[in-house]
Design an enzyme around this catalytic site. Structure first.
Site, mmCIF file in Angstrom:
data_model
loop_
_atom_site.group_PDB
_atom_site.id
_atom_site.type_symbol
_atom_site.label_atom_id
_atom_site.label_comp_id
_atom_site.label_asym_id
_atom_site.label_seq_id
_atom_site.Cartn_x
_atom_site.Cartn_y
_atom_site.Cartn_z
ATOM 1 N N TRP A 101 11.030 9.217 -22.482
ATOM 2 C CA TRP A 101 12.622 9.533 -21.404
ATOM 3 C C TRP A 101 13.213 9.981 -22.720
ATOM 4 O O TRP A 101 14.000 10.349 -23.172
ATOM 5 C CB TRP A 101 13.499 8.463 -21.160
ATOM 6 C CG TRP A 101 12.816 7.829 -19.758
ATOM 7 C CD1 TRP A 101 11.974 6.599 -19.090
ATOM 8 C CD2 TRP A 101 12.111 9.179 -18.481
ATOM 9 N NE1 TRP A 101 11.782 7.232 -17.904
ATOM 10 C CE2 TRP A 101 11.771 8.409 -17.444
ATOM 11 C CE3 TRP A 101 12.125 10.317 -18.337
ATOM 12 C CZ2 TRP A 101 10.891 9.619 -16.494
ATOM 13 C CZ3 TRP A 101 11.931 11.350 -17.570
ATOM 14 C CH2 TRP A 101 11.313 10.244 -16.465
ATOM 15 N N ASP A 168 21.720 7.106 -22.937
ATOM 16 C CA ASP A 168 21.071 6.593 -21.438
ATOM 17 C C ASP A 168 20.975 5.715 -21.166
ATOM 18 O O ASP A 168 19.790 4.651 -21.450
ATOM 19 C CB ASP A 168 19.259 7.896 -21.352
ATOM 20 C CG ASP A 168 18.747 7.344 -20.082
ATOM 21 O OD1 ASP A 168 19.605 7.172 -19.521
ATOM 22 O OD2 ASP A 168 18.174 8.449 -20.386
ATOM 23 N N LYS A 192 17.845 3.458 -9.788
ATOM 24 C CA LYS A 192 16.995 2.596 -10.645
ATOM 25 C C LYS A 192 17.784 1.099 -10.368
ATOM 26 O O LYS A 192 17.932 0.675 -10.402
ATOM 27 C CB LYS A 192 17.030 3.456 -12.175
ATOM 28 C CG LYS A 192 16.208 4.196 -12.451
ATOM 29 C CD LYS A 192 14.561 4.170 -12.918
ATOM 30 C CE LYS A 192 14.185 5.483 -12.741
ATOM 31 N NZ LYS A 192 14.136 6.527 -13.649
HETATM 32 C C1 LIG Z 1 13.817 6.796 -14.244
HETATM 33 C C2 LIG Z 1 14.655 7.827 -15.952
HETATM 34 C C3 LIG Z 1 15.216 8.838 -16.621
HETATM 35 C C4 LIG Z 1 14.646 10.198 -15.070
HETATM 36 O O1 LIG Z 1 15.458 9.985 -14.365
HETATM 37 P P1 LIG Z 1 15.446 11.372 -13.504
HETATM 38 O O2 LIG Z 1 16.628 11.010 -12.586
HETATM 39 O O3 LIG Z 1 13.972 10.644 -12.534
HETATM 40 O O4 LIG Z 1 16.312 12.973 -14.164
HETATM 41 C C5 LIG Z 1 15.322 9.241 -17.443
HETATM 42 N N1 LIG Z 1 16.224 7.958 -18.379
HETATM 43 C C6 LIG Z 1 15.308 7.240 -18.099
HETATM 44 C C7 LIG Z 1 15.757 5.969 -18.998
HETATM 45 C C8 LIG Z 1 14.870 6.374 -16.065
HETATM 46 O O5 LIG Z 1 14.344 5.849 -16.549
#
Ligand SMILES: *Cc1c(COP(=O)(O)O)cnc(C)c1O
Length: 358
Positions: A101, A168, A192
């Site tokens: 990511w 993030d 998540k």
């Molecule tokens: C799942 C995830 C993403 C991507 O998320 P989407 O909503 O599917 O684009 C980005 N960063 C992290 C740390 C993730 O776990």
């Protein structure tokens, strides 16, 4: 009654049952309007009340200061990678490369301007958080990924940064206290830990915007969404409704501080079993272990038992413990709604498997 299962999916994640029950009721009748949540107008006082409540729960639970505002948008965390560069990248930006990511975030920025990896743990398949690097002062921002969902590593401490810090936090937001004042931007997908798929959160320091010279397309401009209270265009009402219910549940059990203790205990329980059990071994360096995604593999010499454990665990009701293809083995995602009982069920299953095969 559906079959009794323990859900360890990495995302979309397990959600508190009360949030799902309230969503079911709202599908029939939203807030006493007689209209299904799926058919409401978002330009009504009933919907405004949900948006207001959700925003204030974010502020309350994470102690977001008045300098920051939270917005809810579509497009997933993956589109936020582009928002970050569009809104903050003027000359140069640094990214901490801690996994897939983080790499995708960096790549998106490189399509907009100059961006580079300041340190990387790629040499050992991202099983640790790089140490011993310093933050340069000639960059627009430093981007980090606090929890690396695929590899099970986590940065648990808020970094002190001399330059704007952007994080993030898709997979560990609301799992532990965070000092929001240290970040110019915190963003992530809700799916998540705080809601269903279909909505992202972005916590933005308001005075950090407007520093880049490029034209920012309307939909990619955080200022637009802050001004319009996340309703510049039609918001993902269903996803936001469930996110709000999830946060109400979190508040009811004592908030982020309380869940942090619960999460710590869950992670300790599972890692202790991985370390004790002769058939399994953890993949992440101990000091960098994630409290959200616990990654492990069969111990050396026991690799042949992998498929056997997967079916054994499935039989026992464990869902979603197959590891990501880039790490292999197993991954148990133990987000907020996962309980100590769920974790104990997995631990019991590992113990029983060892008894039979050890
Ligand atoms: C799942 C995830 C993403 C991507 O998320 P989407 O909503 O599917 O684009 C980005 N960063 C992290 C740390 C993730 O776990």
């Amino acid at each position: 009654m559906p079959k009794k299962v323990h859900v360890f999916n990495a995302g979309p994640c397990l959600l508190p049952q009360v949030a799902i029950d309230h969503a079911k009721a709202a599908l029939d009748d939203f807030a006493g309007t007689g209209v299904s949540l799926l058919s409401i107008s978002h330009r009504t006082k009933e919907w405004d009340a949900v948006m207001d409540e959700c925003r204030s729960l974010w502020h309350e639970l994470l102690h977001i200061p008045d300098t920051h505002e939270v917005v809810f948008l579509g497009g997933g965390a993956s589109l936020q990678f582009l928002y970050v560069a569009m809104n903050y990248l003027e000359k140069k930006a640094a990214y901490l490369d801690t996994g897939v990511w983080a790499g995708k975030a960096l790549k998106e920025a490189q399509g907009i301007g100059e961006a580079y990896a300041i340190a990387s743990s790629k040499d050992r398949n991202y099983c640790y958080i790089p140490k011993g690097w310093t933050i340069p002062t000639d960059i627009d921002y430093l981007h980090i990924t606090t929890n690396n969902t695929i590899y099970g590593t986590e940065i648990l401490k808020d970094i002190d940064s001399p330059v704007p810090l952007i994080a993030d936090m898709s997979s560990d937001i609301m799992s532990r206290p965070v000092d929001v004042s240290k970040y110019d931007l915190i963003y992530g997908g809700a799916q998540k830990n705080v809601g269903p798929a279909g909505v992202i959160f972005a916590i933005v320091r308001k005075d950090s915007l407007g520093r880049v010279s490029r034209h920012i397309p309307t939909m990619l401009d955080y200022r637009v969404h802050i001004d319009k209270l996340s309703m510049f265009n039609t918001p993902p009402v269903f996803s936001i409704f469930i996110m709000n219910e999830t946060l109400k549940w979190l508040k009811s059990i004592g908030g982020v501080e309380a869940i942090c203790e619960i999460n710590r205990k869950k992670a300790d329980t599972l890692y202790a079993e991985i370390d004790r059990n002769s058939l399994f071994t953890g993949t992440a360096d101990r000091e960098d272990r994630s409290r959200m995604n616990v990654c492990f593999v069969m111990a050396p010499g026991k690799e042949g038992l992998q498929d056997s454990f997967l079916s054994f665990a499935k039989e026992a009701g464990m869902v979603g413990i197959k590891g990501h293809r880039s790490v292999g083995g197993f991954r148990a995602s133990i987000y907020n709604a996962c309980t100590q009982e769920d974790v104990q069920a997995l631990v019991d299953c590992m113990k029983e498997f060892e008894r039979i095969n050890g």
